[in-house]
Enzyme design. Structure first.
Site, PDB file in Angstrom:
ATOM      1  N   CYS A 117      34.521  67.233  34.556  1.00 29.93           N
ATOM      2  CA  CYS A 117      34.942  66.834  33.216  1.00 29.93           C
ATOM      3  C   CYS A 117      33.866  67.114  32.182  1.00 29.93           C
ATOM      4  CB  CYS A 117      35.293  65.345  33.208  1.00 29.93           C
ATOM      5  SG  CYS A 117      35.672  64.701  31.562  1.00 29.93           S
ATOM      6  N   THR A 221      34.337  63.164  44.945  1.00 27.91           N
ATOM      7  CA  THR A 221      33.812  64.534  44.880  1.00 27.91           C
ATOM      8  C   THR A 221      34.606  65.474  43.977  1.00 27.91           C
ATOM      9  OG1 THR A 221      34.985  64.888  46.977  1.00 27.91           O
ATOM     10  CG2 THR A 221      32.615  64.484  47.096  1.00 27.91           C
ATOM     11  N   GLY A 222      35.735  65.025  43.419  1.00 25.47           N
ATOM     12  CA  GLY A 222      36.437  65.814  42.413  1.00 25.47           C
ATOM     13  C   GLY A 222      37.168  67.029  42.947  1.00 25.47           C
ATOM     14  N   GLY A 263      46.146  76.091  30.873  1.00 26.10           N
ATOM     15  CA  GLY A 263      46.589  77.332  30.255  1.00 26.10           C
ATOM     16  C   GLY A 263      47.004  77.151  28.813  1.00 26.10           C
ATOM     17  N   GLU A 281      54.063  82.621  34.450  1.00 27.55           N
ATOM     18  CA  GLU A 281      54.447  81.323  35.012  1.00 27.55           C
ATOM     19  C   GLU A 281      55.393  81.520  36.191  1.00 27.55           C
ATOM     20  OE1 GLU A 281      54.981  77.929  36.279  1.00 27.55           O
ATOM     21  OE2 GLU A 281      53.662  77.951  34.519  1.00 27.55           O
ATOM     22  N   GLY A 354      45.862  75.399  38.170  1.00 26.89           N
ATOM     23  CA  GLY A 354      45.597  74.053  38.646  1.00 26.89           C
ATOM     24  C   GLY A 354      44.281  73.945  39.389  1.00 26.89           C
ATOM     25  N   MET A 406      45.309  63.746  38.854  1.00 25.15           N
ATOM     26  CA  MET A 406      44.079  64.511  38.650  1.00 25.15           C
ATOM     27  C   MET A 406      43.670  64.507  37.177  1.00 25.15           C
ATOM     28  SD  MET A 406      44.805  67.516  41.460  1.00 25.15           S
ATOM     29  CE  MET A 406      43.106  68.067  41.664  1.00 25.15           C
ATOM     30  N   ALA A 408      40.431  62.702  34.608  1.00 27.79           N
ATOM     31  CA  ALA A 408      39.114  62.065  34.663  1.00 27.79           C
ATOM     32  C   ALA A 408      39.203  60.555  34.468  1.00 27.79           C
ATOM     33  CB  ALA A 408      38.205  62.683  33.594  1.00 27.79           C
ATOM     34  N   HIS A 536      50.039  50.411   7.023  1.00 28.99           N
ATOM     35  CA  HIS A 536      50.773  51.447   6.292  1.00 28.99           C
ATOM     36  C   HIS A 536      49.863  52.029   5.203  1.00 28.99           C
ATOM     37  CE1 HIS A 536      54.074  53.570   4.344  1.00 28.99           C
ATOM     38  NE2 HIS A 536      53.652  53.071   3.191  1.00 28.99           N
TER      39      HIS A 536
END
Length: 566
Positions: A117, A221-222, A263, A281, A354, A406, A408, A536
């Site tokens: 991150c 560990t990400g 993306g 895609e 991903g 997934m 952070a 407002h």
């Protein structure tokens, strides 16, 4: 493999109780704090003795201060109360909360503090997106003229933009490191490996390793970028988001494989800086992880008006980097039939398919744990499960490595929840209350279920859902900013007033979503939240109007102070 990983809000595992924790509070844990995000009914709400409450408030600061200065004392027979493998946002959040609770804590990091991150993800990408936002505004002559402004042709310095992203990451990384040091957390440098129950070794590659013991261990560990087969990465012309964040050059034409969060955000950056973009895609529609209605509107606002074209329903079967004066070559095949479809030749390709869990080398085989597609299996308490589905005592896994969500901030919330449980305080994180955001211009945010997910759940459980919508075009603040493109959408149960999902596309959507997120976390119903007062003129009135527009069944309303049944 598909070129985009869909955003999922489903919970992976059923609740499993180990029965190993007693109801008593260990003396080393500070029990005064509770965290939202709990499933309603997990912890009964009860009145607090006013005298006890006053004493807790009066003594708590001194106790926390003493705990922080000493980083606690380890439980008898252990080097540490808690060892965390990985110092990303999840590990950092867990470490800070552990020290606050009086636990002797160490964190093992083999790379740099902050993880993906801070160093290769959320933080530097937001720096680039801040630049793209300014560039878009300066390039939009019509927008500026309606505000009475005139600006000459805007330009940018590529290296200056890259330095801004790098400097921000460095600043945040130093802040995280200093906060750990200030609290007395032991930062152990090296690769962490589990060698047995409550035992970890760490050390730099090629050097001797040190073994330590801990009452409890957290894996944090990400993840790393996922690279499909057939794609050759050279880091220059074919690269992942890790490389793209360095912004070493701005290609004239770039293909982006995958149209999810990563993306979409990079398409915002590159088109603002002058690139033409082609999305590739694998699924039949762009932005497959978003609510379909929001995705359709996002395509009209974020894709169609810009220099972006796209292929859907295709795989990038093979990608060859540019070399010897030849461009990047991309071979496309039909996602269903696998027949050759087309060939592209572009200046660069960004692989945004991903992320994959980073769990190799953890020594999971030493404790009979088998990963599932690389993810560490856990229950709803983040407790690790072995190959037989049984709990591994005193071992937890949080963040991207467990695959539940997934994000952070999800990792950080999971880490805090684990520390609560380590301190023998029941805490179950409601993942449906965790918001997500895509920082395009305008932004997209969401929390809870998409409309298709909600309809499936309603059908399975026999209840009705309804949808309410409000437009940014009716909001005074958005009109004043001349940025009134946008929509807010509420999915709810008319019989109970339960909020099932909120999706927003519009100015500052990432900030607006938290009112809905907190409502879901706290179990607040529409019949209560619609009485909340909003300043407002502010963008928050988009949510105010959204909740007020919901139509509940007769008998669903109740007093604002009346508790909602679990």
């Amino acid at each position: 493999m598909p070129s985009s990983i869909s955003f999922s809000l489903s919970l992976a595992s059923p609740a499993i109780s180990s029965g190993s924790h007693s109801a008593l509070q260990p003396p080393s844990c500070n029990s005064a704090l509770r965290f939202c995000g709990l499933r309603r009914g997990t912890i009964p709400f009860r009145a607090v003795n006013p005298v006890r409450s006053w004493r807790a408030r009066k003594t708590s600061p001194l106790r926390v201060s003493a705990v922080i200065s000493a980083n606690g004392s380890p439980s008898k027979g252990f080097d540490y109360d808690l060892v965390i493998i990985g110092a990303g946002v999840g590990g950092h959040g867990a470490a800070l909360h552990a020290v606050e609770q009086g636990l002797k804590t160490a964190i093992i990091e083999g790379d740099v503090i902050g993880g993906t991150c801070v160093n290769r993800g959320c933080v530097p990408s937001k720096a680039l997106l801040a630049v793209s936002g300014r560039m878009r505004e300066l390039q939009d002559e019509h927008h500026l003229k309606t505000l009475g402004l005139q600006v000459s042709a805007p330009e940018y310095d590529r290296q200056g933009v890259a330095d801004h992203a790098n400097n921000l990451a460095l600043k945040i990384r130093n802040n995280l490191t200093n906060s750990l040091k200030a609290l007395g957390v032991d930062i152990l440098t090296g690769v962490g490996t589990i060698v047995g129950p409550q035992k970890v070794k760490y050390g730099k590659v090629g050097f001797s390793e040190t073994e330590i013991t801990a009452k409890d261990i957290i894996i944090a560990t990400g993840s790393v970028p996922f690279i499909p087969k057939g794609i050759e990465i050279d880091g220059k012309t074919v690269f992942t988001s890790d490389h793209a964040l360095k912004l070493e050059w701005v290609p004239e034409w770039i293909a982006i494989v995958g149209s999810g969060y990563i993306g979409l955000e990079f398409s915002d950056v590159y088109t603002a800086l002058g690139s033409e973009v082609t999305f590739i895609e694998a699924l039949d529609q762009l932005m497959p992880g978003f609510d379909p209605e929001i995705g359709k509107l996002a395509q009209r606002i974020l894709i169609n008006p810009r220099k972006i074209d796209y292929f859907t329903g295709v795989f990038a079967n093979k990608i060859t980097p540019a070399k010897d004066g030849k461009p990047v070559r991309i071979e496309l095949i039909d996602a269903k039939t696998k027949e050759a479809k087309d060939t592209l030749e572009v200046d660069a390709a960004l692989i945004a398919t991903g992320r994959a869990p980073f769990t190799k080398g953890l020594g999971l085989e030493n404790i009979n744990v088998v990963t599932q597609r690389g993810f560490v299996p856990v229950n709803e308490h983040m407790q690790v499960l072995d190959a037989n589905g049984d709990l591994v005592p005193n071992l937890y896994c949080i963040g991207d490595a467990n695959g539940k969500m997934m994000l952070a901030h999800a990792a950080s919330a999971q880490g805090i929840s684990v520390v609560e449980r380590v301190c023998r305080k029941e805490n179950v994180l409601n993942h449906l209350s965790i918001p997500a955001a895509c920082f395009t211009h305008p932004e997209i945010s969401m929390v809870g279920l998409t409309e298709p997910q909600a309809r499936d759940k309603a059908e399975q459980n026999g209840f009705e859902i309804r949808v309410a919508k409000t437009s940014f075009k009716a909001n005074t603040k958005a009109l004043a900013e001349n940025e009134a493109e946008g929509l807010a959408k509420l999915i709810y149960r008319p019989d109970t007033g339960e909020i099932l999902g909120v999706h927003i596309l519009g100015l500052h959507a990432a900030d607006l979503v938290h009112e809905a997120s907190n409502a879901i976390a706290l179990g607040t119903r529409i019949q209560d939240i619609k009485f909340a007062v909003h300043a407002h003129p502010t963008l928050s009135e988009v949510l105010d109007e959204l909740f007020k527009s919901a139509k509940l069944n007769t008998g669903a309303s109740h007093s604002v102070n009346e508790p909602v049944a679990a």
